[in-house]
Design a protein around this motif. Structure first.
Motif, PDB file in Angstrom:
ATOM      1  N   UNK A   2     -23.084  46.030 116.246  1.00  0.00           N
ATOM      2  CA  UNK A   2     -22.243  46.485 115.048  1.00  0.00           C
ATOM      3  C   UNK A   2     -21.918  45.068 114.228  1.00  0.00           C
ATOM      4  N   UNK A   3     -21.762  45.596 112.937  1.00  0.00           N
ATOM      5  CA  UNK A   3     -21.661  44.482 112.092  1.00  0.00           C
ATOM      6  C   UNK A   3     -20.244  43.516 112.459  1.00  0.00           C
ATOM      7  N   UNK A   4     -19.314  44.427 112.813  1.00  0.00           N
ATOM      8  CA  UNK A   4     -18.057  43.679 113.054  1.00  0.00           C
ATOM      9  C   UNK A   4     -17.962  42.760 114.276  1.00  0.00           C
ATOM     10  N   UNK A   5     -18.961  42.707 114.946  1.00  0.00           N
ATOM     11  CA  UNK A   5     -19.152  42.152 116.259  1.00  0.00           C
ATOM     12  C   UNK A   5     -20.047  40.935 115.881  1.00  0.00           C
ATOM     13  N   UNK A   6     -20.757  40.862 114.827  1.00  0.00           N
ATOM     14  CA  UNK A   6     -21.746  39.774 114.603  1.00  0.00           C
ATOM     15  C   UNK A   6     -21.086  38.341 114.870  1.00  0.00           C
ATOM     16  N   UNK A   7     -20.061  38.065 114.298  1.00  0.00           N
ATOM     17  CA  UNK A   7     -19.554  36.614 114.366  1.00  0.00           C
ATOM     18  C   UNK A   7     -19.042  36.428 115.836  1.00  0.00           C
ATOM     19  N   UNK A   8     -18.769  37.288 116.686  1.00  0.00           N
ATOM     20  CA  UNK A   8     -18.229  36.872 117.942  1.00  0.00           C
ATOM     21  C   UNK A   8     -19.432  37.199 118.841  1.00  0.00           C
ATOM     22  N   UNK A   9     -20.693  37.220 118.523  1.00  0.00           N
ATOM     23  CA  UNK A   9     -21.739  37.182 119.384  1.00  0.00           C
ATOM     24  C   UNK A   9     -22.497  36.081 119.817  1.00  0.00           C
ATOM     25  N   UNK A  10     -22.725  35.381 120.645  1.00  0.00           N
ATOM     26  CA  UNK A  10     -23.548  34.191 120.876  1.00  0.00           C
ATOM     27  C   UNK A  10     -24.845  34.309 120.728  1.00  0.00           C
ATOM     28  N   UNK A  11     -25.411  33.358 119.865  1.00  0.00           N
ATOM     29  CA  UNK A  11     -27.012  33.511 119.759  1.00  0.00           C
ATOM     30  C   UNK A  11     -27.540  32.113 120.140  1.00  0.00           C
ATOM     31  N   UNK A  12     -28.424  32.203 121.023  1.00  0.00           N
ATOM     32  CA  UNK A  12     -29.180  31.024 121.580  1.00  0.00           C
ATOM     33  C   UNK A  12     -30.547  31.221 121.839  1.00  0.00           C
ATOM     34  N   UNK A  13     -31.436  30.063 121.704  1.00  0.00           N
ATOM     35  CA  UNK A  13     -32.707  29.973 122.022  1.00  0.00           C
ATOM     36  C   UNK A  13     -32.956  28.858 123.062  1.00  0.00           C
ATOM     37  N   UNK A  14     -33.678  29.400 124.085  1.00  0.00           N
ATOM     38  CA  UNK A  14     -34.070  28.286 125.228  1.00  0.00           C
ATOM     39  C   UNK A  14     -35.725  28.273 125.288  1.00  0.00           C
ATOM     40  N   UNK A  15     -36.228  27.158 124.809  1.00  0.00           N
ATOM     41  CA  UNK A  15     -37.797  26.952 125.150  1.00  0.00           C
ATOM     42  C   UNK A  15     -38.003  26.748 126.541  1.00  0.00           C
ATOM     43  N   UNK A  16     -39.323  27.060 126.976  1.00  0.00           N
ATOM     44  CA  UNK A  16     -39.677  26.779 128.371  1.00  0.00           C
ATOM     45  C   UNK A  16     -41.026  25.874 128.393  1.00  0.00           C
ATOM     46  N   UNK A  17     -41.988  26.171 128.871  1.00  0.00           N
ATOM     47  CA  UNK A  17     -43.170  25.249 129.363  1.00  0.00           C
ATOM     48  C   UNK A  17     -44.012  24.861 128.005  1.00  0.00           C
ATOM     49  N   UNK A  18     -44.157  25.759 127.112  1.00  0.00           N
ATOM     50  CA  UNK A  18     -44.695  25.240 125.899  1.00  0.00           C
ATOM     51  C   UNK A  18     -44.176  24.246 125.204  1.00  0.00           C
ATOM     52  N   UNK A  19     -42.882  24.118 125.126  1.00  0.00           N
ATOM     53  CA  UNK A  19     -42.071  22.983 124.342  1.00  0.00           C
ATOM     54  C   UNK A  19     -41.928  21.926 125.228  1.00  0.00           C
ATOM     55  N   UNK A  20     -42.102  22.181 126.625  1.00  0.00           N
ATOM     56  CA  UNK A  20     -41.963  20.989 127.519  1.00  0.00           C
ATOM     57  C   UNK A  20     -43.172  20.039 127.392  1.00  0.00           C
ATOM     58  N   UNK A  21     -44.275  20.797 127.187  1.00  0.00           N
ATOM     59  CA  UNK A  21     -45.609  20.014 127.359  1.00  0.00           C
ATOM     60  C   UNK A  21     -45.930  19.464 125.904  1.00  0.00           C
ATOM     61  N   UNK A  22     -45.073  19.446 124.903  1.00  0.00           N
ATOM     62  CA  UNK A  22     -45.545  18.976 123.727  1.00  0.00           C
ATOM     63  C   UNK A  22     -44.716  17.598 123.604  1.00  0.00           C
ATOM     64  N   UNK A  23     -45.383  16.616 122.646  1.00  0.00           N
ATOM     65  CA  UNK A  23     -44.862  15.327 122.512  1.00  0.00           C
ATOM     66  C   UNK A  23     -43.038  15.581 122.086  1.00  0.00           C
ATOM     67  N   UNK A  24     -42.347  14.710 122.473  1.00  0.00           N
ATOM     68  CA  UNK A  24     -40.798  14.768 122.168  1.00  0.00           C
ATOM     69  C   UNK A  24     -40.457  15.261 120.771  1.00  0.00           C
ATOM     70  N   UNK A  25     -41.024  14.239 119.968  1.00  0.00           N
ATOM     71  CA  UNK A  25     -40.748  14.324 118.628  1.00  0.00           C
ATOM     72  C   UNK A  25     -41.321  16.036 117.793  1.00  0.00           C
ATOM     73  N   UNK A  26     -42.447  16.363 118.237  1.00  0.00           N
ATOM     74  CA  UNK A  26     -42.813  17.422 117.824  1.00  0.00           C
ATOM     75  C   UNK A  26     -42.117  18.667 118.182  1.00  0.00           C
ATOM     76  N   UNK A  27     -41.641  18.753 119.638  1.00  0.00           N
ATOM     77  CA  UNK A  27     -40.759  19.620 120.044  1.00  0.00           C
ATOM     78  C   UNK A  27     -39.558  19.726 119.420  1.00  0.00           C
ATOM     79  N   UNK A  28     -38.783  18.471 119.224  1.00  0.00           N
ATOM     80  CA  UNK A  28     -37.562  18.441 118.425  1.00  0.00           C
ATOM     81  C   UNK A  28     -37.358  18.763 116.963  1.00  0.00           C
ATOM     82  N   UNK A  29     -38.829  18.541 116.347  1.00  0.00           N
ATOM     83  CA  UNK A  29     -38.764  19.138 115.029  1.00  0.00           C
ATOM     84  C   UNK A  29     -38.894  20.751 114.958  1.00  0.00           C
TER      85      UNK A  29
END
Length: 427
Positions: free
Chosen positions: A116-143
């Motif tokens: 619901x639109x009235x709950x957008x601002x109070x809904x936490x939004x998160x991204x967690x990356x797993x092995x695919x980014x762990x295996x990349x060079x640090x600079x590329x992963x951070x970009x």
């Protein structure tokens, strides 16, 4: 003029309400003033709130939109989940990170439609990356992470400084364990009749369970044992993530390649786990390898088994009690069991560890006399068989395989969402 008693009561109530409202900023943000008023009046009114978790894996990016319902003084219940997946994974855009933003925006549109639109601002939004980014060079992963964060910050959802990150492998296993046991309602009460989890991704694999034997706690490596708090209880669990031992990374190791390093020009990766007449290109982590089969002079299954044993020799810790505990297995454990008909694609099922071995032997033998449209199936099944044996599972150990439990995706995303929301409450 005499002031009616009801006026005093009303003023007192307003003062209490203002005090509660000022003292509970997180609840004000997440629940809205209406819920606090209802709670102050003593009404048991359900509170709905949402959480958005992006699972950025090695082969794709998935969004989970969770709707929770909570009554006062009770633990939250999951009311609904919206799920959608896109391919490829974020790591595919390592050289052109700006191209990753369209897929992220498309998935955010799914969240907007689900909340619901009235709950957008109070809904936490998160991204967690797993092995695919762990295996990349640090600079590329951070970009890549920085590009995602830019998109998140332009969204209408609740975004914090740590909303985008690479997930520690052990946290991945623990979050999956929380998910499964929450869905099975095993985290309440004193009996703690929990189940363990086995997750086999593309770049890493996890094992997590609640030890029943004190010897497991005493003999396991220190960093394999950790304590977590959930629903006012503390759980001391065994959990470890093996980076580089996911199924796709294992393929590369079995073939003799090195993670993140292209083959030299004209070089071919040769394996007796493939049909002797097989020759093709294989892409892993955005690197293309030339691979081919090799006739070893002995049955494909035997030579492949010996090769995989060598790859895993002394690389995996073996907690002896796992054979006596209940375990759910996910991801490629599930997919490969479906490929050979051990379980149904939609409902999953149960199997014994030895069923993987029997299927592996059958597939490998058939490759000696006929062509196949799944050239890596023999290798994958042998790897799963040996991996489970190295982890301490006996051949007759029974595993439960499921993509969903009670209609909910059985990934780490739900457990990680709980943990994140809990951290916001604590802060």
């Amino acid at each position: 003029m005499k002031v009616p008693k009801v006026a005093y009561v009303f003023v007192l109530f307003v003062c209490i309400l203002i005090y509660v409202y000022q003292k509970r900023p997180f609840q004000r943000t997440q629940n809205g003033l209406g819920f606090i008023i209802q709670a102050a009046l003593g009404q048991s009114v359900p509170q709905d709130f949402y959480g958005i978790m992006f699972d950025a894996g090695s082969t794709g990016t998935r969004i989970h939109v969770f709707k929770f319902t909570k009554l006062p003084n009770e633990s939250p219940k999951l009311a609904h989940e919206t799920f959608k997946a896109l391919k490829p994974g974020l790591s595919a855009y390592s050289d052109e990170p700006h191209l990753a933003t369209k897929g992220i925006q498309d998935l955010l549109d799914v969240a907007k439609e689900s909340i619901p639109r009235n709950l957008w601002a109070s809904t936490p939004l998160v991204l967690k990356a797993t092995a695919g980014l762990r295996l990349l060079p640090g600079v590329k992963a951070q970009q890549l992470l920085d590009k995602v964060k830019e998109v998140f910050q332009l969204s209408p959802f609740l975004v914090t400084n740590d909303c985008v990150s690479i997930m520690d492998g052990t946290d991945e296993g623990i979050s999956a364990w929380i998910t499964v046991n929450f869905l099975m309602d095993s985290l309440h009460g004193e009996e703690r009749n929990t189940t363990g989890i086995l997750d086999l991704g593309g770049g890493s694999t996890q094992i997590t369970f609640l030890p029943h034997n004190e010897i497991t706690l005493q003999t396991s490596p220190v960093n394999y044992i950790t304590s977590i708090q959930m629903f006012n209880s503390t759980y001391t669990v065994y959990s470890h993530s093996y980076l580089g031992f996911g199924l796709m990374s294992a393929r590369l190791a079995i073939l003799g390649g090195t993670e993140g390093r292209p083959s030299e020009e004209g070089q071919e990766l040769v394996s007796s786990c493939l049909s002797p007449d097989y020759k093709a290109e294989w892409k892993h982590a955005e690197i293309v390898y030339n691979v081919k089969g090799q006739k070893s002079g002995e049955p494909i299954y035997d030579s492949c088994y010996a090769r995989v044993e060598k790859i895993l020799y002394r690389k995996v810790h073996k907690p002896e009690e796992v054979g006596s505990l209940s375990f759910y297995a996910f991801s490629y454990y599930y997919d490969r069991a479906v490929d050979v008909g051990l379980i149904g694609e939609e409902k999953g099922g149960t199997l014994k560890v030895e069923d993987y071995g029997k299927a592996a032997r059958h597939v490998c033998q058939s490759m000696e006399s006929e062509s196949t449209d799944k050239p890596f199936l023999c290798m994958d099944l042998v790897y799963i068989t040996v991996l489970l044996e190295e982890l301490g599972f006996q051949k007759d150990a029974v595993l439960k395989l499921a993509r969903k439990i009670n209609g909910v995706e059985s990934s780490w995303a739900l457990g990680a969402t709980f943990h994140y929301i809990d951290s916001l409450q604590r802060n």
